[in-house]
Design an enzyme around this catalytic site. Structure first.
Site, short mmCIF file in Angstrom:
data_model
loop_
_atom_site.label_atom_id
_atom_site.label_comp_id
_atom_site.label_asym_id
_atom_site.label_seq_id
_atom_site.Cartn_x
_atom_site.Cartn_y
_atom_site.Cartn_z
N HIS A 1 0.81 -1.20 0.00
CA HIS A 1 0.00 0.00 0.00
C HIS A 1 0.86 1.27 0.00
O HIS A 1 1.93 1.32 0.59
CB HIS A 1 -0.94 0.01 1.21
CG HIS A 1 -0.23 -0.05 2.53
ND1 HIS A 1 0.24 1.07 3.18
CD2 HIS A 1 0.09 -1.11 3.33
CE1 HIS A 1 0.81 0.72 4.32
NE2 HIS A 1 0.74 -0.59 4.43
N ASP A 2 0.39 2.25 -0.73
CA ASP A 2 0.98 3.58 -0.76
C ASP A 2 2.35 3.64 -1.43
O ASP A 2 3.06 4.64 -1.31
CB ASP A 2 1.08 4.19 0.65
CG ASP A 2 -0.27 4.22 1.34
OD1 ASP A 2 -1.14 4.99 0.89
OD2 ASP A 2 -0.46 3.45 2.31
N GLY B 1 5.14 -1.25 2.32
CA GLY B 1 4.29 -0.08 2.20
C GLY B 1 5.08 1.21 2.14
O GLY B 1 6.15 1.34 2.75
#
Length: 275
Positions: free
Chosen positions: A125-126, A143
């Site tokens: 994520h991100d 992440g």
């Protein structure tokens, strides 16, 4: 009209360009957020796309790739759509690739254009991935990792969360990093820089002067026995040179510190706590 195999499942807000091909047993879920797929993109079969997700033109997605699912984070509610996943043009996602949508509220996970994700590779994520990168089988990005353009990450190599990989860097297979890797440097052991990506610089069309500047930066950082803080002061003497200025900006922006050179046992970069 798009070509959609009868066994594919499309639900919710789905926007397909006219020449998109959706193969057998694909599942596109736009219930939590829209799924938009650009012109010339092919989902070969058994592909899962979860919105919010925007995918540009000319992408190819192989079986069992899963794009846009919830972050692997114990505090994230998987029912929450969040900011989703944004993918550029001309990417290839081979078998079993996983890329997760964003945890933060201000921007999506971002994958640029013309990247090649080999089988089993993962971006958490991100993450923010630039253009023209290659992720060899089972390369893993934690992440919030940032990857510049034209980076190569070898097979079974892991990148710790929040790490930054500068453009043109090359990470060998079977290693890993918890520290930032400056542009055009080569990671050859865990958290250790082994050299300069001369081949990548030449293929990138850089001039002899630019390559010489990158070599000089490498020597100042890793061959003169200086702390990074001291080396930065030396680099600033040539800050008017664009290649040197890029390294200065990268190092000054580092929050985790940069990787050391091979054979040096002390860790991370010098800040106010080093002399």
């Amino acid at each position: 009209m798009p070509t959609i195999h009868p066994t594919a499942i499309l639900e919710g807000d789905i926007d397909l360009a006219d020449d998109v091909v959706i193969g057998p047993n694909c599942v596109l879920t736009g219930a939590a957020g829209p799924v938009k797929v650009g012109a010339g993109t092919t989902l070969i079969g058994n592909v899962y796309l979860h919105g919010p997700l925007t995918m540009g033109a000319g992408n190819v997605v192989y079986p069992f790739a899963c794009l846009g699912f919830a972050p692997q984070h114990v505090k994230y509610d998987p029912r929450k759509p969040g900011m989703g996943l944004s993918i550029g043009d001309g990417n290839t996602f081979r078998e079993g690739v996983t890329i997760h949508r964003a945890f933060v509220e201000d921007r999506p996970t971002i994958i640029g254009s013309r990247n090649y994700f080999m089988a089993g590779s993962h971006a958490g994520h991100d993450c923010r991935v630039g253009d023209d990168c290659t992720f060899v089988n089972n390369a893993l990005l934690g992440g919030h990792v940032e990857v510049g353009d034209k980076v190569t990450i070898g097979g079974v190599t892991g990148v710790h969360q929040f790490v930054r990989i500068g453009r043109g860097a090359m990470l060998s297979g079977g290693v890993g990093t918890t520290l930032d890797v400056p542009p055009f440097f080569m990671l050859t052991e865990i958290n250790r820089i082994g050299g300069l990506n001369i081949v990548g610089l030449r293929r990138g069309g850089f001039s002899h002067d630019q390559i010489d500047d990158a070599r000089w930066v490498f020597r100042m950082l890793y061959r003169q026995g200086m702390t990074v803080r001291s080396a930065l002061n030396v680099l600033r003497e040539r800050a008017e040179r664009p290649m040197v200025a890029e390294y200065i900006a990268f190092i000054e922006a580092s929050k985790r510190g940069i990787c050391t050179a091979r054979g040096r046992r002390r860790s991370v970069m010098a800040r106010e706590d080093e002399v």
